[in-house]
Design an enzyme around this catalytic site. Structure first.
Site, PDB file in Angstrom:
ATOM      1  N   SER A  63     -21.947  35.762  79.970  1.00 59.07           N
ATOM      2  CA  SER A  63     -21.820  36.040  81.409  1.00 59.07           C
ATOM      3  C   SER A  63     -23.138  36.167  82.156  1.00 59.07           C
ATOM      4  O   SER A  63     -23.132  36.215  83.384  1.00 59.07           O
ATOM      5  CB  SER A  63     -20.991  37.300  81.634  1.00 59.07           C
ATOM      6  OG  SER A  63     -19.644  37.015  81.399  1.00 59.07           O
ATOM      7  N   LYS A  66     -23.644  33.602  84.751  1.00 61.31           N
ATOM      8  CA  LYS A  66     -23.027  33.700  86.094  1.00 61.31           C
ATOM      9  C   LYS A  66     -24.081  33.912  87.188  1.00 61.31           C
ATOM     10  O   LYS A  66     -23.852  33.598  88.350  1.00 61.31           O
ATOM     11  CB  LYS A  66     -21.996  34.831  86.093  1.00 61.31           C
ATOM     12  CG  LYS A  66     -20.807  34.577  85.155  1.00 61.31           C
ATOM     13  CD  LYS A  66     -19.945  35.828  84.977  1.00 61.31           C
ATOM     14  CE  LYS A  66     -18.785  35.584  84.005  1.00 61.31           C
ATOM     15  NZ  LYS A  66     -18.032  36.839  83.717  1.00 61.31           N
ATOM     16  N   TYR A 190     -16.914  26.108  82.672  1.00 57.51           N
ATOM     17  CA  TYR A 190     -17.309  27.518  82.582  1.00 57.51           C
ATOM     18  C   TYR A 190     -17.612  27.913  81.127  1.00 57.51           C
ATOM     19  O   TYR A 190     -18.602  28.604  80.854  1.00 57.51           O
ATOM     20  CB  TYR A 190     -16.180  28.372  83.175  1.00 57.51           C
ATOM     21  CG  TYR A 190     -16.255  29.840  82.874  1.00 57.51           C
ATOM     22  CD1 TYR A 190     -17.101  30.676  83.597  1.00 57.51           C
ATOM     23  CD2 TYR A 190     -15.459  30.406  81.877  1.00 57.51           C
ATOM     24  CE1 TYR A 190     -17.162  32.030  83.314  1.00 57.51           C
ATOM     25  CE2 TYR A 190     -15.511  31.762  81.595  1.00 57.51           C
ATOM     26  CZ  TYR A 190     -16.364  32.565  82.311  1.00 57.51           C
ATOM     27  OH  TYR A 190     -16.423  33.903  82.032  1.00 57.51           O
ATOM     28  N   TYR A 238     -19.552  45.071  85.411  1.00 56.24           N
ATOM     29  CA  TYR A 238     -18.090  45.286  85.555  1.00 56.24           C
ATOM     30  C   TYR A 238     -17.797  46.745  85.904  1.00 56.24           C
ATOM     31  O   TYR A 238     -18.462  47.308  86.762  1.00 56.24           O
ATOM     32  CB  TYR A 238     -17.344  44.823  84.286  1.00 56.24           C
ATOM     33  CG  TYR A 238     -17.919  43.536  83.744  1.00 56.24           C
ATOM     34  CD1 TYR A 238     -17.869  42.382  84.525  1.00 56.24           C
ATOM     35  CD2 TYR A 238     -18.567  43.469  82.514  1.00 56.24           C
ATOM     36  CE1 TYR A 238     -18.418  41.197  84.070  1.00 56.24           C
ATOM     37  CE2 TYR A 238     -19.120  42.288  82.052  1.00 56.24           C
ATOM     38  CZ  TYR A 238     -19.057  41.167  82.835  1.00 56.24           C
ATOM     39  OH  TYR A 238     -19.612  40.015  82.382  1.00 56.24           O
ATOM     40  N   VAL A 256     -21.101  39.033  76.934  1.00 58.26           N
ATOM     41  CA  VAL A 256     -20.483  39.470  75.676  1.00 58.26           C
ATOM     42  C   VAL A 256     -21.216  38.959  74.435  1.00 58.26           C
ATOM     43  O   VAL A 256     -20.869  39.337  73.322  1.00 58.26           O
ATOM     44  CB  VAL A 256     -18.978  39.115  75.556  1.00 58.26           C
ATOM     45  CG1 VAL A 256     -18.127  39.951  76.484  1.00 58.26           C
ATOM     46  CG2 VAL A 256     -18.732  37.647  75.732  1.00 58.26           C
TER      47      VAL A 256
END
Ligand code: GLN
Length: 303
Positions: A63, A66, A190, A238, A256
């Site tokens: 991630s 992103k 993705y 998050y 992750v």
């Protein structure tokens, strides 16, 4: 300030920690990564890098990617992007489906999975997935000034075989008219972006443009750098973003694969990596290491 000494001290402490967290096992290729690894790197704006531990071992950035796709999307669409995704912390796990139904297919922010899928979908339109991934890879290589960075296709394939949850998110957005490409194309792209493979040293170097220092590579405007940092601070971890801001006081993005990229504006980009995760899906020792680092350097965006 003796950055090398700080990194060496933190690395020795982290290597001695008995509880290293749980490696992500929902992506089989990540489940086989040795949890006893820890690395850390600090890249100064001019490209000088300090490293400790396993800082040159490549891992899956997941991630953290992103941040780079958001940067490309803001370059392409500017504020138009915000018609498809919000800018608020979600207070939900990274892969949550719950909120997406309440909010009619508009994800809360670009760093939860649904939001990242919307961002990738936006920049995919008009491109073949391979072309877009090539552009993304070149962008990341340029940021790091390192052509050896690659996408690990085995990791992408492994996630594709177990990508039901992300496919569900994409289908859900499609049902609300918030997906321009077929769910399998957007998700496939993705999964490949998440499979970018980099070391702590490479990721820290790639993050230098977010320091907004005149010596760092100038990839986007100052205003955009500030806005990306604001989103990293409020949404980058998050439902543990508030805690990271409280403990570390720097914008950060986790993945992750166990990486955390943090930015000390005007000073440096910092990467910590340890594959074991905490209950929020953020690197357990990486988070601790960042907290120690911020404490030892006194670096904070809050004064
Ligand atoms: N590829 C991962 C997923 O979609 C990324 C999640 C993460 O790093 N938090 O589940």
């Amino acid at each position: 300030m003796d950055i090398q000494n700080i990194l060496d001290t933190i690395t020795a402490d982290m290597q001695a920690m008995p509880d290293k967290g749980q490696v992500a096992d929902y992506i089989p290729q990540l489940a086989c990564v040795d949890p006893n690894q820890f690395g850390m790197a600090v890249a100064l704006p001019d490209g000088t890098v300090f490293t400790a531990g396993d800082a040159n071992t490549p891992f899956s950035i997941q991630s953290v990617s992103k941040v780079f796709t958001l940067t490309l999307a803001l370059g392409r669409f500017g504020d138009q992007l915000w018609t498809r995704v919000g800018r608020e912390p979600s207070g939900q796990p990274f892969n949550s489906i719950l909120q997406l139904e309440h909010e009619r297919g508009i994800p809360r922010n670009p760093f939860i999975n649904a939001g990242a899928l919307a961002v990738t979908d936006a920049i995919l339109t008009g491109y073949q997935p391979k072309e877009l991934l090539g552009e993304l890879l070149r962008f990341v290589q340029d940021c790091a000034d390192d052509d050896s960075i690659v996408i690990n296709n085995a990791v992408a394939h492994s996630e594709t075989l177990h990508g039901d949850r992300n496919m569900a998110l994409a289908h859900f957005m499609a049902a609300h008219g918030n997906l321009e490409n077929r769910p399998e194309l957007t998700c496939g792209t993705y999964f490949h972006q998440c499979a970018l493979q980099m070391s702590c040293a490479q990721l820290a170097r790639a993050g230098r443009y977010l320091t907004a220092h005149p010596d760092a590579p100038h990839m986007v405007s100052l205003q955009r750098v500030r806005r990306i940092n604001a989103l990293m601070l409020t949404c980058g971890h998050y439902d543990a973003s508030g805690d990271f801001a409280y403990r570390v006081g720097l914008p950060g993005k986790s993945g992750v694969g166990g990486a955390i990229l943090a930015i000390a504006p005007g000073k440096a980009a910092i990467c910590a990596w340890s594959p074991g995760l905490n209950d929020y899906g953020n690197s357990k020792l990486g988070t601790r290491a960042m907290e120690r680092f911020a404490h030892m350097t006194g670096w904070s965006v809050f004064g």
